[in-house]
Design an enzyme around this catalytic site. Structure first.
Site, mmCIF file in Angstrom:
data_model
loop_
_atom_site.group_PDB
_atom_site.id
_atom_site.type_symbol
_atom_site.label_atom_id
_atom_site.label_comp_id
_atom_site.label_asym_id
_atom_site.label_seq_id
_atom_site.Cartn_x
_atom_site.Cartn_y
_atom_site.Cartn_z
ATOM 1 N N LYS A 222 0.846 -1.199 0.000
ATOM 2 C CA LYS A 222 0.000 0.000 0.000
ATOM 3 C C LYS A 222 0.879 1.247 0.000
ATOM 4 O O LYS A 222 1.510 1.584 0.985
ATOM 5 C CB LYS A 222 -0.927 0.049 1.217
ATOM 6 C CG LYS A 222 -2.043 1.058 0.939
ATOM 7 C CD LYS A 222 -2.642 1.722 2.158
ATOM 8 C CE LYS A 222 -1.811 2.785 2.792
ATOM 9 N NZ LYS A 222 -1.694 4.044 2.001
ATOM 10 N N GLU B 126 10.117 0.924 10.423
ATOM 11 C CA GLU B 126 11.185 1.903 10.224
ATOM 12 C C GLU B 126 10.534 3.248 10.448
ATOM 13 O O GLU B 126 9.732 3.696 9.626
ATOM 14 C CB GLU B 126 11.754 1.737 8.819
ATOM 15 C CG GLU B 126 13.162 2.259 8.697
ATOM 16 C CD GLU B 126 13.187 3.683 8.199
ATOM 17 O OE1 GLU B 126 13.187 4.593 9.060
ATOM 18 O OE2 GLU B 126 13.191 3.883 6.988
ATOM 19 N N CYS C 143 13.774 10.313 7.110
ATOM 20 C CA CYS C 143 13.695 9.862 8.508
ATOM 21 C C CYS C 143 15.042 9.987 9.208
ATOM 22 O O CYS C 143 15.096 10.230 10.398
ATOM 23 C CB CYS C 143 13.130 8.455 8.596
ATOM 24 S SG CYS C 143 13.918 7.336 7.471
ATOM 25 N N GLU D 189 10.189 15.101 15.814
ATOM 26 C CA GLU D 189 10.552 15.013 14.402
ATOM 27 C C GLU D 189 9.696 16.008 13.610
ATOM 28 O O GLU D 189 8.473 15.964 13.666
ATOM 29 C CB GLU D 189 10.307 13.600 13.875
ATOM 30 C CG GLU D 189 10.713 13.449 12.428
ATOM 31 C CD GLU D 189 10.574 12.028 11.906
ATOM 32 O OE1 GLU D 189 9.499 11.434 12.090
ATOM 33 O OE2 GLU D 189 11.544 11.527 11.318
HETATM 34 P P1 ADP Z 1 1.946 10.940 7.376
HETATM 35 O O1 ADP Z 1 1.052 11.216 8.536
HETATM 36 O O2 ADP Z 1 3.009 11.949 7.162
HETATM 37 O O3 ADP Z 1 1.200 10.651 6.108
HETATM 38 P P2 ADP Z 1 2.189 8.202 8.216
HETATM 39 O O4 ADP Z 1 3.243 7.554 9.010
HETATM 40 O O5 ADP Z 1 0.860 8.350 8.870
HETATM 41 O O6 ADP Z 1 2.758 9.618 7.752
HETATM 42 O O7 ADP Z 1 1.988 7.449 6.825
HETATM 43 C C1 ADP Z 1 2.860 6.494 6.281
HETATM 44 C C2 ADP Z 1 2.059 5.402 5.639
HETATM 45 O O8 ADP Z 1 1.212 4.802 6.613
HETATM 46 C C3 ADP Z 1 1.117 5.845 4.514
HETATM 47 O O9 ADP Z 1 1.088 4.836 3.519
HETATM 48 C C4 ADP Z 1 -0.219 5.935 5.212
HETATM 49 O O10 ADP Z 1 -1.301 5.747 4.326
HETATM 50 C C5 ADP Z 1 -0.120 4.770 6.167
HETATM 51 N N1 ADP Z 1 -1.008 4.863 7.332
HETATM 52 C C6 ADP Z 1 -1.440 5.974 7.979
HETATM 53 N N2 ADP Z 1 -2.225 5.646 9.021
HETATM 54 C C7 ADP Z 1 -2.317 4.297 9.045
HETATM 55 C C8 ADP Z 1 -2.981 3.336 9.887
HETATM 56 N N3 ADP Z 1 -3.723 3.713 10.921
HETATM 57 N N4 ADP Z 1 -2.826 2.022 9.602
HETATM 58 C C9 ADP Z 1 -2.065 1.623 8.567
HETATM 59 N N5 ADP Z 1 -1.414 2.463 7.748
HETATM 60 C C10 ADP Z 1 -1.534 3.789 7.975
#
Ligand code: ADP
Ligand code: MG
Length: 499
Positions: A192, A267, A301, A398
């Site tokens: 995804k 990560e 990161c 961060e």
């Molecule tokens: P940001 O908030 O900057 O978008 P995230 O760490 O939330 O950074 O996003 C990184 C990835 O995790 C993206 O692919 C996002 O769609 C996914 N993501 C965000 N929230 C969830 C969740 N609750 N469960 C699984 N994947 C998530």
């Protein structure tokens, strides 16, 4: 669509304008609910594409396809050399389509084209590195001391169906850092991509099919984190979830994984320190420390976001790094000569601006010059903050933007220097600039971080493991460790009977 940058090639423009579907079981299918979401160019803030919005029902289909592909045997049980060959073919295809992929990366993420182009080469090399491991992932014969005569050995088997959730800062390389070791280990995958940057993963999916990977080995579901992402992390049919992103979301992934105790690798974030000692080669250390935080507009990161400079050279180094940042040209990634693109989104831009404001209110001095705002895109210029108190949010949290917190240190006792490095909940990376090799080694030993660079920043070799101590994550990417984390170790003991 007129919203596409005029310098974009026909090939990239045509891909962006196509209908975008989900890759499930080797076919491009419409999302079950028939929904789509917008993709914008962060350099202009304009809509450039709409892509399929995969949801829980699509994740179900993708996981089922990955399971069938895993059980079918023409992948997991194919000859290791055949898996190597497929991966090498994919690496060649990535390179052949490098110009197009680099342009898609720019339109997805905003970074300057030259950096995106360099990233493609690194991406192909990562695939080749992992392809080489397929034929070398061995177990060992284990001598037993139990009564009787035994032949015992260990063997590594693929962990199974893997869910991979990736961020938006390096859309293509993050996809490959995840896919390459999983595929090398013989897993099947549901990937995804981040909702902000879905395009390159979709093009990669086409190249994966063109390379000849069996249907269902790689499935790609674009969609939102809280929906498709959460469904993937919680799915009972997934054996492992691998995630790169924020620490807050990482904790949600762990919770979601509890149901079937799937394996988890993470990560996550960082607040990485960089130390400049007075004996450092400042001509290298100054641009090194500047790029450590400004590269990719700080959306890295392992960005070196906390700068500790020895008081003897502090004023000069901080002024020079601020001047270096001031000289960096901001603009659209497709336009030659720009060093920095926009941040990924309006949300991210405003978040970074709020941090800078909070730093200022907390007593920090903005050393960088002020620049006029650029219309349209989400630009934040390089910003160096001095006089930053260790308790400020800009020092502790961060930011994921081009914001550097500079602090002097005047203690040559390495234990106190290391205490500064370790004064964080993170532990991803640290940089040390000194000509004293003994000091460098001793400090590297004391720092609680997954990677340490001396007289360099961010050494991105596929062979060098990367990952976090503390709240920066679980497990490692790159290197042999990455593959091993996509495998289960089985031990087999055979009773050979009496002598
Ligand atoms: P940001 O908030 O900057 O978008 P995230 O760490 O939330 O950074 O996003 C990184 C990835 O995790 C993206 O692919 C996002 O769609 C996914 N993501 C965000 N929230 C969830 C969740 N609750 N469960 C699984 N994947 C998530
Ligand atoms: Mg989020």
């Amino acid at each position: 669509m007129s919203n596409l940058h005029p310098q974009l090639s026909q090939t990239a423009a045509q891909f962006i304008q196509r209908e975008h579907r989900l890759l499930i079981d080797g076919r491009w299918v419409a999302p079950s609910a028939g929904k789509q979401f917008d993709v914008e160019d962060p350099g202009t803030g304009r809509l450039i594409a709409r892509v399929a919005e995969g949801q829980a029902a699509d994740i179900d289909l993708a996981v089922a396809a990955a399971r069938r592909a895993f059980e079918a045997g023409d992948w997991a049980r194919c000859k290791p050399a055949d898996r190597t060959r497929l991966l090498l073919r994919l690496a060649d295809l990535i390179e052949q389509h490098g110009d197009e992929l680099a342009e898609l990366e720019v339109m997805d993420n905003g970074k300057p084209l030259a950096f995106a182009r360099r990233g493609i080469t690194g991406t192909a090399e990562m695939v080749r590195y992992m392809a080489g491991w397929v034929t070398k992932l061995t177990g060992e014969a284990v001598p037993l001391s139990m009564p009787g005569t035994w032949h015992a050995y260990t063997v590594r088997e693929p962990v199974g169906v893997v869910g991979q959730i990736i961020p938006w800062n390096f859309p293509l390389s993050m996809a490959i850092w995840k896919l390459a070791p999983a595929l090398a280990a013989g897993c099947t995958v549901v990937l995804k991509p981040a909702e902000q940057t879905p395009l390159n993963a979709l093009r990669l999916g086409e190249l994966i099919m063109e390379a000849g990977f069996p249907a269902g080995v790689v499935n790609i579901v674009t969609g939102f984190g809280g929906d498709a992402g959460a469904a993937l992390a919680a799915h009972p049919g997934v054996d492992k979830v691998a995630f790169t992103g924020s620490t807050a979301t990482g904790k949600r992934i762990v919770q979601a994984a509890l149901g079937n105790l799937k394996k988890v690798t993470l990560e996550l974030g960082g607040k990485s320190p960089v130390f400049i000692f007075p004996d450092a080669d400042l001509a290298a250390a100054i641009p090194g420390a500047a790029n450590a935080i400004f590269f990719n507009s700080g959306q890295v990161c392992s960005a070196g976001s906390r700068l500790y400079v020895h008081r003897k050279v502090y004023d000069q180094v901080v002024a020079d790094i601020a001047a270096y940042g001031d000289r960096l040209q901001l603009g659209h990634g497709m336009e030659a000569g720009n060093d920095l693109g926009p941040l990924i989104s309006k949300v991210q831009m405003e978040r970074v601006q709020r941090y800078i404001e909070a730093g200022r209110e907390g007593g920090a001095t903005v050393v960088s010059s002020q620049r006029p705002a650029i219309e349209g895109g989400y630009f934040v210029p390089p910003t160096v903050l001095a006089d930053t108190d260790a308790r400020l949010s800009v020092v502790r949290e961060e930011i994921f933007g081009p914001v550097l917190c500079a602090m002097p240190f005047d203690d040559d006792d390495l234990a106190s220097v290391a205490a500064l490095a370790n004064d964080t909940e993170y532990g991803l990376f640290a940089g040390i600039w000194t000509q004293d090799i003994g000091k460098a080694h001793k400090l590297a030993k004391r720092i609680r971080a997954g990677s340490v660079s001396v007289n360099a920043h961010m050494v991105n070799d596929p062979a060098l493991p990367f990952g976090g101590f503390k709240q920066s994550g679980w497990g490692r990417e790159r290197g042999r460790e990455a593959l091993e984390l996509y495998s289960e170790l089985k031990s087999v003991a055979i009773n050979l009977g009496q002598d």
